[in-house]
Design a protein around this motif. Structure first.
Motif: not given
Length: 87
Positions: A14-21
């Motif tokens: 996940v990115g620093a924003d919590g979004v799945h990468v």
């Protein structure tokens, strides 16, 4: 223990924003290899993509958290050759 040793197969990234990468296939050298289903669109579909280990901020409860937001992290993905992926 190195951060690479903490990264396990099939861990979510996940990115620093919590979004799945993506999802970890395995660590190869100084990069994380993503599973093929997290490979983007168009001619990139079905290819493994890689994320530099330098983007990893932490591994928390098995989840790999990057230092960049997801939108930025995907622009830093690489092909197997090390070439950047044109978005």
């Amino acid at each position: 223990m190195s951060i690479a040793a903490e990264i396990k197969e099939h861990a979510e990234i996940v990115g620093a924003d919590g979004v799945h990468v993506g999802t970890v296939d395995k660590v190869e050298g100084d990069r994380i290899k993503l599973i093929k289903t997290d490979s983007g669109e168009g001619h990139h579909r079905g290819d493994h993509h890689f994320i530099p280990l330098g983007l990893v901020a932490d591994v928390e409860n098995g989840t790999v958290r990057l230092s960049a937001n997801a939108a930025v992290a995907i622009t830093l993905e690489e092909e197997e050759s090390g070439a950047s992926i044109e978005q």
